[in-house]
Write an enzyme that holds these catalytic residues in place. Structure first.
Site, PDB file in Angstrom:
ATOM      1  N   ARG A  57     -25.218  -1.383   8.311  1.00  0.00           N
ATOM      2  CA  ARG A  57     -24.842  -2.991   8.128  1.00  0.00           C
ATOM      3  C   ARG A  57     -24.959  -3.692   9.292  1.00  0.00           C
ATOM      4  NH1 ARG A  57     -19.681  -2.675   4.245  1.00  0.00           N
ATOM      5  NH2 ARG A  57     -20.194  -4.881   3.944  1.00  0.00           N
ATOM      6  N   GLU A 111     -19.298  -5.157  11.179  1.00  0.00           N
ATOM      7  CA  GLU A 111     -20.113  -4.271  11.651  1.00  0.00           C
ATOM      8  C   GLU A 111     -20.902  -4.841  12.771  1.00  0.00           C
ATOM      9  OE1 GLU A 111     -18.453  -1.950   8.386  1.00  0.00           O
ATOM     10  OE2 GLU A 111     -19.338  -3.658   8.614  1.00  0.00           O
ATOM     11  N   LYS A 139       0.938  -1.224  -0.048  1.00  0.00           N
ATOM     12  CA  LYS A 139      -0.047  -0.343   0.070  1.00  0.00           C
ATOM     13  C   LYS A 139       0.841   1.087  -0.093  1.00  0.00           C
ATOM     14  CE  LYS A 139      -4.113   1.827   2.284  1.00  0.00           C
ATOM     15  NZ  LYS A 139      -5.336   1.327   3.253  1.00  0.00           N
TER      16      LYS A 139
END
Length: 623
Positions: free
Chosen positions: A401, A373, A286
């Protein structure tokens, strides 16, 4: 990486308007193209802001996928969309990147209406595998032969729905390629057994010693290069078990270097010839190619405009007001110091939700569950059952969610869980996928659920304490960004439960303002000589205050930064109807639509919620 001021598209990238142009290049031209693409990406995002580190990590992967597969006929589905900027640049949107995340410009995420190359809209994570599987089923039933490729990160793979889709895909035996982009990062550092497993495998001293030792021995023997390569693949199969994915019915290949373009192209070509569920494990970095992002990919996950030479972010000068997220951070650290039963939970949003300081000061009481979540809410419920007092720090759009868990696991059992709901209301450049437009509506109908909405930073500080001391589920919803500049008190004092306040006394018209709309309501009231009520509580609603306002005024006006349907205004209307109180009433809130990206001020205007728009509408009420 260098910058020469105004960006000039490099030679190879100039030739690429669409992926079909990319496929005209020779394989040995792809690596220099990737370098040009990476430089263009840095310079472009340096001017607009946006998600940077994730896109830098998948430049080679993006080039390889569009080079090998016949997009858009072949369906390429990116997870979340944080990493999709290189994809946008290669699919006809290069010259529009300056409009990224602006009103009327390119979305920061995937959007079907924006391009035929965006096969599936995505702003929330872990949807790519399920969506790709659905498309594969459709193709089979329609008798169409095409490829379906889902690209998912190791952070997004931690979500339960990703494994649900993997399990189903293996059972259906569909033609599906899942590419795991393993960069050991999601937004924050990834957590959970899956990420730990991948990290252990790749960093295994035993594996690397065996790999390097075998290559050294075989490499010096004449004619043994092919055998060495085959041996390495054999050892990889034994020592890097794709067992989990193989057991789910996938043909697992990898891990391979996601920055080695010739290897990527050859591997994808080979896997394209295979049928059934396939799983390619790609290792990337990344922030690749831009030193500041490599050094701190969390900071450069999402950035404002910055200097492309130094990485220093611009336009972030100091201000006297604090963000609501900072207010929450201060409150939870203070409260945790005073009460050892407090524990903090977040679904992979440590930085965004303001828990960095808490995690450092109270590491044993901090739980980042990853992009999960649903689990975050049920984990909190379990903790509350046995004496802990959990605080779940979560964005409004992500709480959606976990709706079943909010109802079934927390509220139905009336458990003492506090929800710190950040980014409530309009969120600006992140657009419709991240707007917290619905939480008042979807939470207000849940029995036992208390809902508080602060007007400023000081009130937010006190409301968090109020919700914390309340025995039962309670959520404090606060907006993105900075407040009006009201400094919180040194010690949080709870507010009177279920009581609003009069901020301004006027005549005839009363503005019933919820949360962020109090400041706008005060502006409107000055022109109308109206009363302003800071309602504070959406649930329980201050019925006595509503009754008083209805009896003393000829027009009530409700203001909220939430969907009008089922929101705070609806609560007021329901109360008036139940009490038989007859008074003229107007409602202002978010329309029955998805508001596109722009600044938060521009979005308020789109919604008709600026002070001028509200004033004009109220004045025209009697016309």
């Amino acid at each position: 990486m260098s910058s020469t001021g105004e960006h000039q598209t490099s030679f190879l990238l100039q030739q690429i308007d669409l992926p079909e142009d990319l496929r005209l290049l020779e394989v040995d031209q792809l690596t220099p193209l990737a370098e040009e693409l990476r430089e263009f990406l840095v310079e472009s995002v340096s001017r607009t802001g946006g998600h940077l580190a994730a896109g830098l990590g998948v430049v080679e992967l993006t080039v390889a996928l569009h080079y090998v597969f016949d997009t858009p006929r072949d369906r390429l589905i990116w997870d979340v969309g944080h990493q999709a900027y290189p994809h946008k640049i290669l699919t006809g949107r290069r010259d529009r990147m300056s409009s990224l995340r602006k009103k009327g410009g390119l979305s920061g995420f995937l959007k079907r209406s924006e391009s035929e190359y965006d096969a599936f809209g995505a702003g929330h994570s872990s949807t790519s595998i399920g969506a790709a599987l659905g498309m594969a089923v459709a193709a089979k039933l329609e008798g169409i032969q095409r490829e379906h490729i889902a690209v998912i990160g190791d952070g997004a793979l931690s979500a339960g729905m990703a494994f649900e889709a993997l399990n189903h895909a293996g059972a259906l035996d569909m033609d599906l390629l899942v590419v795991l982009n393993d960069n050991d990062m999601s937004i924050s550092n990834p957590v959970g057994a899956v990420s730990n497993y991948l990290a252990r495998v790749l960093s295994s001293r035993f594996y690397n010693r065996m790999r390097e030792g075998g290559k050294s021995v075989l490499g010096v023997m004449p004619g043994m290069r092919d055998l060495m390569d085959r041996w390495e693949e054999h050892m990889k199969g034994m020592l890097i078990p794709g067992t989990l994915f193989e057991e789910l019915g996938f043909n697992y290949i990898g891990p391979i270097d996601g920055h080695d373009l010739p290897l990527m192209v050859q591997t994808l070509r080979n896997m394209k010839k295979m049928r059934g569920p396939r799983f390619l494990h790609v290792v990337t970095q990344k922030g690749r190619g831009f030193a500041p992002a490599e050094g701190d990919p969390c900071v450069y996950h999402g950035v404002g405009p910055f200097d492309p030479d130094t990485g220093e972010q611009t336009g972030s000068g100091s201000t006297s007001s604090r963000t609501y997220t900072q207010v929450f951070s201060d409150w939870i650290c203070d409260c945790a110091t005073a009460d050892e039963s407090l524990v903090a939970i977040t679904p992979a949003m440590c930085e965004g939700s303001g828990l960095v300081k808490f995690a450092k000061e109270f590491p044993d009481r901090y739980f980042d569950v990853g992009i999960a979540e649903q689990h975050a809410l049920t984990l909190a419920a379990g903790m509350a059952c046995d004496g802990l007092k959990p605080v779940v720090a979560i964005y409004s759009t992500f709480l959606q969610r976990a709706y079943d868990q909010l109802i079934h696991d927390v509220a139905l059992q009336n458990l003492d869980v506090t929800l710190a709901v950040d980014r409530a209301g309009l969120v600006g450049a992140d657009g419709a996928t991240h707007a917290g437009a619905f939480d008042l509506s979807y939470a207000r109908c849940i029995p036992n659920m208390a809902i508080l909405a602060p007007a400023d930073e000081r009130e937010c500080f006190r409301m968090l304490q109020t919700a914390w001391e309340h025995e039962g589920p309670a959520m404090v919803r606060y907006p993105r960004g900075r407040g009006p500049g009201t400094e919180p008190e040194s010690a949080a004092r709870p507010l009177p439960w279920g009581k609003g306040e009069i901020r301004r006394q006027g005549k005839e018209i009363a503005l019933l303002c919820f949360g962020s709309m109090v400041q706008i309501g005060l502006e409107v009231a000055e022109e109308l000589d109206a009363t302003v009520a800071n309602m504070r509580f959406v649930k329980p609603l201050d019925g006595a205050l509503v009754r008083q306002l209805a009896e003393d005024h000829v027009l009530l006006v409700t203001l909220e930064e939430n969907a009008l349907m089922g929101g705070a205004g609806s609560a007021v209307a329901e109360f008036l109807n139940a009490e038989g109180l007859m008074v003229d009433i107007m409602h202002f809130g978010l329309p029955d639509d998805y508001l596109e990206q722009g600044t938060q001020a521009e979005q308020l205007e789109m919604a008709g919620l600026t002070a001028g728009q509200i004033l004009a509408a109220v004045k025209n009420r009697g016309n």
